[in-house]
Scaffold this active site. Sequence first.
Site, PDB file in Angstrom:
ATOM      1  N   HIS A 147     -26.386   3.221 -20.905  1.00 45.00           N
ATOM      2  CA  HIS A 147     -27.506   3.584 -21.785  1.00 45.00           C
ATOM      3  C   HIS A 147     -27.727   2.488 -22.832  1.00 45.00           C
ATOM      4  O   HIS A 147     -28.862   2.090 -23.093  1.00 45.00           O
ATOM      5  CB  HIS A 147     -27.214   4.894 -22.539  1.00 45.00           C
ATOM      6  CG  HIS A 147     -27.051   6.107 -21.680  1.00 45.00           C
ATOM      7  ND1 HIS A 147     -25.970   6.964 -21.770  1.00 45.00           N
ATOM      8  CD2 HIS A 147     -27.836   6.636 -20.703  1.00 45.00           C
ATOM      9  CE1 HIS A 147     -26.104   7.950 -20.907  1.00 45.00           C
ATOM     10  NE2 HIS A 147     -27.231   7.776 -20.238  1.00 45.00           N
TER      11      HIS A 147
ATOM     12  N   LYS B 151     -27.711  24.333 -20.606  1.00 41.82           N
ATOM     13  CA  LYS B 151     -26.506  23.609 -20.213  1.00 41.82           C
ATOM     14  C   LYS B 151     -25.407  23.777 -21.253  1.00 41.82           C
ATOM     15  O   LYS B 151     -25.675  24.033 -22.411  1.00 41.82           O
ATOM     16  CB  LYS B 151     -26.831  22.123 -20.075  1.00 41.82           C
ATOM     17  CG  LYS B 151     -27.417  21.753 -18.735  1.00 41.82           C
ATOM     18  CD  LYS B 151     -27.365  20.246 -18.592  1.00 41.82           C
ATOM     19  CE  LYS B 151     -28.221  19.740 -17.458  1.00 41.82           C
ATOM     20  NZ  LYS B 151     -28.364  18.279 -17.511  1.00 41.82           N
TER      21      LYS B 151
ATOM     22  N   ARG C 126     -30.283   3.310 -11.616  1.00 41.13           N
ATOM     23  CA  ARG C 126     -29.060   2.610 -11.221  1.00 41.13           C
ATOM     24  C   ARG C 126     -29.023   2.313  -9.736  1.00 41.13           C
ATOM     25  O   ARG C 126     -28.642   1.247  -9.302  1.00 41.13           O
ATOM     26  CB  ARG C 126     -27.831   3.453 -11.583  1.00 41.13           C
ATOM     27  CG  ARG C 126     -27.582   3.572 -13.053  1.00 41.13           C
ATOM     28  CD  ARG C 126     -26.659   4.696 -13.372  1.00 41.13           C
ATOM     29  NE  ARG C 126     -27.229   5.955 -12.919  1.00 41.13           N
ATOM     30  CZ  ARG C 126     -26.762   7.150 -13.221  1.00 41.13           C
ATOM     31  NH1 ARG C 126     -25.667   7.260 -13.949  1.00 41.13           N
ATOM     32  NH2 ARG C 126     -27.338   8.243 -12.796  1.00 41.13           N
TER      33      ARG C 126
ATOM     34  N   SER D  69     -22.607   9.581 -17.387  1.00 37.93           N
ATOM     35  CA  SER D  69     -21.938  10.419 -18.394  1.00 37.93           C
ATOM     36  C   SER D  69     -21.005  11.406 -17.705  1.00 37.93           C
ATOM     37  O   SER D  69     -19.894  11.674 -18.176  1.00 37.93           O
ATOM     38  CB  SER D  69     -22.974  11.182 -19.215  1.00 37.93           C
ATOM     39  OG  SER D  69     -23.841  10.295 -19.867  1.00 37.93           O
TER      40      SER D  69
HETATM   41  O1  PNS Z   1     -30.398  12.096 -18.760  1.00 33.18           O
HETATM   42  P1  PNS Z   1     -30.985  13.290 -18.069  1.00 33.18           P
HETATM   43  O2  PNS Z   1     -30.205  14.521 -18.383  1.00 33.18           O
HETATM   44  O3  PNS Z   1     -31.173  13.063 -16.592  1.00 33.18           O
HETATM   45  O4  PNS Z   1     -32.453  13.493 -18.722  1.00 33.18           O
HETATM   46  C1  PNS Z   1     -33.355  14.412 -18.181  1.00 33.18           C
HETATM   47  C2  PNS Z   1     -34.564  14.592 -19.110  1.00 33.18           C
HETATM   48  C3  PNS Z   1     -34.117  14.976 -20.517  1.00 33.18           C
HETATM   49  C4  PNS Z   1     -35.326  13.289 -19.192  1.00 33.18           C
HETATM   50  C5  PNS Z   1     -35.468  15.687 -18.493  1.00 33.18           C
HETATM   51  O5  PNS Z   1     -34.701  16.804 -18.201  1.00 33.18           O
HETATM   52  C6  PNS Z   1     -36.623  16.114 -19.393  1.00 33.18           C
HETATM   53  O6  PNS Z   1     -37.510  15.343 -19.668  1.00 33.18           O
HETATM   54  N1  PNS Z   1     -36.573  17.374 -19.877  1.00 33.18           N
HETATM   55  C7  PNS Z   1     -37.567  17.904 -20.778  1.00 33.18           C
HETATM   56  C8  PNS Z   1     -38.405  18.998 -20.123  1.00 33.18           C
HETATM   57  C9  PNS Z   1     -39.528  18.395 -19.328  1.00 33.18           C
HETATM   58  O7  PNS Z   1     -40.383  17.689 -19.846  1.00 33.18           O
HETATM   59  N2  PNS Z   1     -39.522  18.698 -18.032  1.00 33.18           N
HETATM   60  C10 PNS Z   1     -40.471  18.174 -17.092  1.00 33.18           C
HETATM   61  C11 PNS Z   1     -40.104  16.750 -16.701  1.00 33.18           C
HETATM   62  S1  PNS Z   1     -40.723  16.382 -15.167  1.00 33.18           S
END
Ligand code: PNS
Length: 170
Positions: free
Chosen positions: A23, A47, A96, A134
Amino acid sequence: MQQRHTPRLAVYPGSFDPLTNGHVDIIQRGVRLFDRIVIALLVNREKAPLFSVEERLELTREVFRAEPNVEVDTFDGLLVDYARRRRANVIVRGLRAISDFEYELQMALMNRRLNDEIETVFMMPAEPYTYVSSRLVKEVFALGGSVAGLVPAAVEARLAAKYQTQPAAG
Ligand code: PNS
């Protein structure tokens, strides 16, 4: 006459549970492309994270303390709504490996459908971090393995404090 440009603000969203050097690498690359990056920590009530949002906020701020163009914030609800509120027109995501691609493609296209004015930009981390996640960091550390070099020192110290251990050698 000199043209003034609107500062480019990018949002780098994620769970960051915890922040890894992968990150950090993406953010360091991002600040070279954008005027400012907001690291946006998702407040996800469903979560069960290892680090609370407050802990992650504090830790991430500590890591980027000396970087004036990096801000750390939290968000809830739709990412595109958060980005619009912040007047950011770019979402940065790290990519990645091929295995990341499908999920990232789905999210990028869904976000585009929700708001066509916000562009998702994918960035590749430095090669040594292409396998770092992570989830694996937490698993390896919990089982007594070393994560030195894979996470910032402050994160390693917090992991040690959480598990009440000394960081593993190596
Ligand atoms: O690092 P991560 O956990 O893969 O991040 C995922 C994240 C936070 C980017 C994604 O879950 C998100 O944007 N959640 C917010 C809700 C949202 O907008 N959902 C629709 C996205 S398509």
